[in-house]
Design a protein around this motif. Structure first.
Motif, PDB file in Angstrom:
ATOM      1  N   UNK A  41     -17.723 -11.368  -1.536  1.00 24.64           N
ATOM      2  CA  UNK A  41     -17.369 -10.071  -0.957  1.00 24.64           C
ATOM      3  C   UNK A  41     -15.926 -10.147  -0.514  1.00 24.64           C
ATOM      4  N   UNK A  42     -15.173  -9.210  -0.928  1.00 23.58           N
ATOM      5  CA  UNK A  42     -13.737  -9.295  -0.670  1.00 23.58           C
ATOM      6  C   UNK A  42     -13.191  -7.930  -0.338  1.00 23.58           C
ATOM      7  N   UNK A  43     -12.518  -7.888   0.794  1.00 23.83           N
ATOM      8  CA  UNK A  43     -11.899  -6.646   1.211  1.00 23.83           C
ATOM      9  C   UNK A  43     -10.400  -6.873   1.363  1.00 23.83           C
ATOM     10  N   UNK A  44      -9.623  -6.326   0.491  1.00 21.77           N
ATOM     11  CA  UNK A  44      -8.171  -6.527   0.623  1.00 21.77           C
ATOM     12  C   UNK A  44      -7.662  -5.914   1.925  1.00 21.77           C
ATOM     13  N   UNK A  45      -6.639  -6.491   2.505  1.00 26.17           N
ATOM     14  CA  UNK A  45      -6.115  -5.944   3.760  1.00 26.17           C
ATOM     15  C   UNK A  45      -5.484  -4.571   3.551  1.00 26.17           C
ATOM     16  N   UNK A  46      -5.348  -3.853   4.641  1.00 29.96           N
ATOM     17  CA  UNK A  46      -4.757  -2.513   4.561  1.00 29.96           C
ATOM     18  C   UNK A  46      -3.560  -2.439   5.503  1.00 29.96           C
ATOM     19  N   UNK A  47      -2.537  -1.736   5.082  1.00 27.95           N
ATOM     20  CA  UNK A  47      -1.300  -1.700   5.861  1.00 27.95           C
ATOM     21  C   UNK A  47      -0.869  -0.243   6.057  1.00 27.95           C
ATOM     22  N   UNK A  48      -0.358   0.005   7.257  1.00 35.63           N
ATOM     23  CA  UNK A  48       0.102   1.372   7.555  1.00 35.63           C
ATOM     24  C   UNK A  48       1.613   1.514   7.393  1.00 35.63           C
ATOM     25  N   UNK A  49       2.310   0.440   7.781  1.00 39.32           N
ATOM     26  CA  UNK A  49       3.773   0.540   7.839  1.00 39.32           C
ATOM     27  C   UNK A  49       4.354   0.971   6.504  1.00 39.32           C
ATOM     28  N   UNK A  50       5.266   1.903   6.530  1.00 35.05           N
ATOM     29  CA  UNK A  50       6.046   2.383   5.382  1.00 35.05           C
ATOM     30  C   UNK A  50       5.156   2.952   4.267  1.00 35.05           C
ATOM     31  N   UNK A  51       4.027   3.524   4.689  1.00 37.19           N
ATOM     32  CA  UNK A  51       3.121   4.101   3.698  1.00 37.19           C
ATOM     33  C   UNK A  51       3.772   5.236   2.922  1.00 37.19           C
ATOM     34  N   UNK A  52       4.602   6.022   3.646  1.00 34.63           N
ATOM     35  CA  UNK A  52       5.278   7.132   2.960  1.00 34.63           C
ATOM     36  C   UNK A  52       6.127   6.638   1.802  1.00 34.63           C
ATOM     37  N   UNK A  53       6.822   5.549   2.051  1.00 38.37           N
ATOM     38  CA  UNK A  53       7.691   5.005   0.996  1.00 38.37           C
ATOM     39  C   UNK A  53       6.850   4.501  -0.175  1.00 38.37           C
ATOM     40  N   UNK A  54       5.709   3.926   0.161  1.00 36.07           N
ATOM     41  CA  UNK A  54       4.826   3.433  -0.925  1.00 36.07           C
ATOM     42  C   UNK A  54       4.300   4.593  -1.758  1.00 36.07           C
ATOM     43  N   UNK A  55       3.961   5.661  -1.051  1.00 36.74           N
ATOM     44  CA  UNK A  55       3.449   6.832  -1.777  1.00 36.74           C
ATOM     45  C   UNK A  55       4.531   7.401  -2.699  1.00 36.74           C
ATOM     46  N   UNK A  56       5.750   7.386  -2.175  1.00 34.58           N
ATOM     47  CA  UNK A  56       6.867   7.885  -2.987  1.00 34.58           C
ATOM     48  C   UNK A  56       7.051   6.984  -4.218  1.00 34.58           C
ATOM     49  N   UNK A  57       6.926   5.676  -3.986  1.00 30.94           N
ATOM     50  CA  UNK A  57       7.057   4.728  -5.097  1.00 30.94           C
ATOM     51  C   UNK A  57       5.970   4.981  -6.149  1.00 30.94           C
TER      52      UNK A  57
END
Lengths: 796, 283
Positions: free
Chosen positions: B64-80
């Protein structure tokens, strides 16, 4: 100035200059790639030309103290050689990024050229100062200059044979120093002290700033060393530096290797030439251990017919010899042009796989492959040409290659037994280019020898490799079946085979643009239209235009960059771009430095009459000399079958005989007669040679190299002597009537040489070397027409 | 009761053992994220691509594996991600993974501001972190499932491996530059991508002990395809590899091993990758 000592000094400086050019070419080939030869030639001629401009401007200062200036220039040259080398090392030129970062890298390229121009400027100024001597002495000084240059060409090869590049540079700096000391007025304490200071500075630079040529981090050797590979042997020579690498980080996968091969690749070491070109040497105990090579495209001919006698054009690390022995070939002749590589194989590597050069049935011949083919004699069942890369970044776009030409294939076909084959592989790139040109060149050779290419050609490909097999006799049905089986077992794709259908192609390694249709178009009646429309130039290459690796047409380059932006620059061929940058830069500098002395009042040039005529004459003979020399250098390189040795012989012969011509020119009273006759002789011989030189020389291709060198020198002699009359005769006239024009015309002549050297190669890519030679002849006729009226007045 | 010659109590014991094994496998591991900017709540488990599985998986039980989740700079990731979509890449699972992995954690601090630009960036030792689009495209080509065993050659910063963990927890990565391998290993642990197995070594030889692999991704250019990697590819497996001379334009190739062991490959596009050091495949 004492005549004898002056001429000895000039001869030594000239010799150092030519030798410096050749050693610098070696040094930059090690740091970067071979195509930097043109940068050195440009730097040399630019230095000479700039010195002419400087002497024009400084004439009033220099004229009364010529001897002191000449000594000073020689001493400065001695110091400038090591300093310029060290300074050039610090310029961060990145050839791989050249096309992607054109402006920055072009700046670095020009900066290196300007740094290397400094010693050339000093040498040119030294020769220029002697030309400011009494008019009657000029031809003798000029002859000393040319004779010294000729000796320098041969001397450089000798130096590089016995010592490393840094050691050779030290010898050259010391010789320049000696040239200064010879002319030193020993009774003048100040001069002696200045000279000794120069010697001390030179010694300090050599001792305190040790130098060894660096290597671009983008070459293979630094990458491997960085990965932990160990250099177990290193040697230097005129053809390059050889490094032998061993260790866990060394793993060599042969070209055209099948992805389904289960055979193990035996332990091996790598031989690397000039830090980049690598070949594996496999440590095997029996021919059976070369079974892995049976899973390369090179094995195809062995599966089609019994190959009892095999000729391998490029023995390298012995892989192809191993493959032939695996298939029980009884007679294997392996040609290797690099004598050092042979020494390494049978010396330090004898117990590590190099012993294959001495295996039973194997004969290794040290000669250039094309030279071996032209020599006539033994015929073979198979001629195997090892894989060659098409230079991804286009570094080799401006390099000549005489093996992959129509004439080269014709010579190979002559050396085949009935039923024999030629097998050759090259790098497959996207979109296809090298493989298609190879195919087109082979097809044209077959046509010219009265064969129907459709019945004689097979093309297959593996991942990253295209393999062309040329059959001396029409392909038999059982051979067709064998090719299909060979490819199926090894997961290779069929591209061209009698009876092949489109749906049988592009099965294993799928390409968007497959070779099948292109091959059909090349063999069909519409091949010209195909060549015209294809984005890359894949027409056959000929001896007259031997630029196999140049694929990109200038207009296509513009279109690619326009369509793909910065990504499209990745398709540009660096070798070609470097030449274009060098030409552009030379033209701009030439224009500035020729016009510069006309602006100011220095040297009295502005007031002087006859400038236009003098400019036209020296420009035309400057361009004409280099055009003719470059085109005959190309022809004789092929004849002498060794680029470096033939360069030394041919350049040396041109310079020596031009020197003799210069010396003889004093005997004639009438300058107009000399110029008229010499110009006509140069033009006529050049044109005649275009048509008959090959026919005259090629029947002797099988003779020993020394006898061919003598014949080549004999061919150059009349041309060189005639060309040697033109410059000093006009100089003598100018020296007597308009001395202010002498250094300026020296500059004009030098600049013409710079532009012509680079321009000749770019022109040859379009119109061939014969066209370049014809243009050179026209230049001499033009010079004759320009000069005769003026010199006739003097006669009167 | 007899069942195929087996006593019922033996069968019962086997069933109990099997259930126990499954229970152990399903217990939460120590992969919980620790970085300060990690999200606290778990997200969905490994996401399979919309594409069909590459082959019959060699690992039948996935942890069972749950990759970590990150909030920081999410907007930039979405733009990417929007930039990546503009290339025509529409695979939702890949885009989701690209939107989840904090690229700014994998670049050198001095390039942090440009972390989400669609460009490769230097990471030291002459290596680079690949262009985001290239990471996405190569990942898409692998057609990973949660059970896929994937080998990465050229760990570099560890970014590509982190993206891979959003598809499968069986990620093995080899890096020849020891300091980079060590740094990537530590970074993975710190960010919560602890399922990635990083090893310092010569990628030419692959990872024989963990072979075969359903997917192999080579993130550095090879002169030729290393034969050991082909051997370590499972039947039905896929390999994505840039092939060509170093520091020049290379060809991105997709290689598939069929069930009968034959190989099919395809040249996909021109690319420019840093070289696979230690490997020579040209003359």
């Amino acid at each position: 100035m004492p005549i004898l000592r002056t001429r000895l000094t000039v001869a030594l400086i000239s010799g150092v200059t030519i030798a410096l050019e050749l050693v610098l070419m070696r040094s930059l080939a090690l740091r970067f790639w071979d195509h930097f030869a043109y940068l050195i030639i440009s730097a040399a001629l630019l230095g000479f030309a700039t010195s002419g401009t400087a002497l024009t401007l400084l004439r009033p200062v220099v004229l009364p103290r010529r001897r002191g200036v000449l000594v000073g220039l020689a001493m400065m040259l001695a110091i400038a050689i090591p300093l310029a080398l060290r300074a050039a090392e610090h310029v961060p030129l990145n050839v791989q990024a050249f096309t992607r970062n054109l402006l920055d890298q072009a700046g670095n390229f020009v900066l290196i050229e300007l740094i290397l121009t400094i010693p050339m400027f000093l040498a040119g100024a030294a020769v220029g100062v002697t030309l400011m001597d009494e008019p009657e002495r000029i031809p003798g000084h000029y002859a000393a200059n040319l004779l010294g240059s000729g000796a320098g060409a041969g001397g450089a090869v000798a130096l590089l044979t016995v010592m490393t590049v840094p050691e050779a540079m030290t010898v050259l700096a010391a010789t320049a120093c000696l040239a200064g000391l010879i002319l030193l007025p020993w009774r003048r304490l100040g001069a002696v002290l200045a000279a000794l200071s120069g010697v001390a500075v030179l010694a300090a630079v050599q001792l305190l700033l040790p130098w060894a040529p660096s290597m671009s981090q983008y070459k293979t050797l630094p990458l491997l060393e960085w990965s932990g590979a160990e250099t177990i042997h290193r040697c230097w020579g005129p053809l390059g530096r050889i490094d032998v690498l061993s260790g866990g980080a060394v793993h060599y996968v042969p070209a055209g290797f099948s992805p389904v091969c289960e055979e193990e690749i035996p332990p091996h070491v790598l031989i690397i030439l000039d830090g980049d070109s690598a070949t594996g040497v496999f440590r095997t105990r029996s021919p059976a251990e070369f079974a892995f090579l049976d899973y390369t495209t090179a094995a195809l001919p062995y599966r089609l017919a019994k190959c009892s006698s095999v000729l391998i054009l490029g023995a390298g690390g012995g892989g192809d010899i191993g493959l032939a022995r695996f298939h029980s070939s009884g007679r294997i002749v392996a040609v290797e042009s690099n004598p050092q590589l042979i020494s390494v194989m049978i010396g330090p590597l004898r117990q590590r796989g190099g012993g294959i050069y001495r295996a039973s049935g194997v004969e290794v011949v040290n000669v250039e492959p094309r030279g071996y083919l032209s020599g006539g004699g033994e015929k073979f069942d198979l001629i195997q040409i090892p894989f060659f890369a098409v230079s991804s970044a286009g570094e080799a776009a401006a390099s000549e290659s005489y093996l992959y030409t129509v004439e080269g294939f014709e010579r190979m076909l002559e050396r085949l037994r009935p039923g024999g084959m030629i097998n050759i592989a090259c790098e497959a790139r996207t979109p296809p280019r090298g493989g298609l040109r190879l195919f087109a060149t082979a097809a044209e050779a077959l046509r010219r020898t009265g064969r129907q290419p459709r019945e004689h050609l097979v093309m297959i490909r593996a991942i990253g490799t295209v393999n062309v097999t040329v059959f001396a006799s029409p392909i038999r049905p059982e051979q067709t079946r064998a090719v299909r089986k060979f490819c199926k077992v090894r997961n290779f794709d069929l591209c061209r085979l009698p009876g092949l259908r489109n749906e049988q192609t592009n099965l294993y390694h799928e390409l968007d643009e497959d070779y099948y249709e292109s091959a059909g178009a090349i063999l069909g009646g519409e091949s010209e239209r195909y060549f015209d429309n294809y984005i890359f130039d894949v027409r056959p290459t000929y001896d007259d235009r031997p630029y196999f690796f140049r694929f990109l047409r200038p207009l296509a380059a513009v279109e690619l960059v326009g369509r793909l932006g910065s990504f499209g620059r990745g398709f540009l061929e660096v070798g070609y771009v470097l030449l274009a940058v060098a030409l552009l830069e030379s033209v701009v500098l030439a224009a500035v430095l020729i016009v510069l002395p006309l602006i100011g009042r220095a040297g009295g040039l502005r007031r002087s009459t006859g400038k236009k005529r003098a400019f036209g004459y020296f420009l035309l003979i400057g361009i004409g000399f280099m055009f003719i020399e470059m085109s005959f250098l190309q022809r004789l390189t092929l004849y002498l079958a060794h680029p470096l040795y033939s360069a030394a012989v041919v350049i040396g012969a041109f310079l020596v005989f031009a020197g003799i011509g210069s010396s003889l020119s004093r005997r004639w009273r009438s300058p107009s007669t000399v110029i008229r006759r010499a110009g006509l002789v140069v033009a006529v011989i050049s044109i005649v040679y275009i048509f008959v030189l090959n026919e005259l020389l090629y029947p002797t291709q099988g003779w020993p190299v020394w006898s061919r060198a003598i014949l080549a020198v004999g061919a150059v002699a009349p041309l060189g002597v005639a060309m040697g009359h033109m410059f000093p005769t006009a100089m003598r006239c100018l020296g007597a009537e308009r001395p202010t024009l002498v250094p300026w015309c020296w500059a004009v002549n030098g600049f013409a040489g710079v532009v012509a050297t680079v321009g000749a190669v770019l022109l040859a890519m379009e119109i061939g070397f014969s066209g370049v030679a014809a243009l050179g002849a026209a230049m001499y006729l033009g010079a004759m027409i320009v000069a005769v009226p003026a010199t006739a007045k003097r006669d009167g | 009761m007899q069942w195929g010659g087996m006593n019922s109590w033996v069968l019962t014991v086997l069933v109990v053992i099997a259930v126990a094994c499954c229970a152990v496998m399903l217990l939460p591991g120590n992969e919980s994220p620790k970085a300060g900017d990690l999200a606290t709540g778990p997200v969905s488990t490994a996401t399979a691509t919309a594409s069909a599985p590459a082959s019959a998986p060699t690992t039948t039980t996935a942890p069972k594996w749950t990759p970590p989740r990150f909030k920081a700079r999410q907007n930039e990731r979405d733009k990417m991600v929007r930039v990546i979509r503009a290339y025509g890449l529409r695979d939702k699972a890949v885009l989701k993974a690209m939107a989840a992995v904090p690229r700014h954690e994998f670049v050198l601090p001095r390039y942090s501001r440009r972390a989400y630009a669609d460009t490769p960036l230097p990471i030291g030792y002459g290596q680079t972190i690949s262009q985001p689009y290239m990471v996405a495209e190569m990942t898409r080509l692998l057609k990973l499932t949660p059970k896929s065993r994937v080998l990465e050659i050229g760990t570099g910063s560890g970014y590509q491996a982190a993206v891979l963990t959003h598809f499968t927890p069986h990620v093995y990565s080899i890096e020849i530059v020891k300091p980079l391998a060590e740094s990537a290993r530590k970074k993975m642990k710190r960010l919560g991508y602890s399922v990635v197995n990083v090893r310092a070594g010569d990628g030419y030889y692959g990872w024989q002990k963990q072979a075969p692999f359903d997917a192999i991704i080579v993130t550095c250019a090879a002169g030729r395809i290393p034969p050991p990697l082909i051997r370590q590819l499972a039947p039905g497996g896929r390999m994505v590899i840039p092939v060509g001379r170093p520091f020049a334009m290379q060809s991105l190739m997709l290689l598939e091993k069929r069930a009968d062991g034959s190989i099919r490959s395809k040249s996909l596009m021109a690319v420019a990758f840093v070289p696979m050091t230690g490997q020579v495949g040209k003359k």
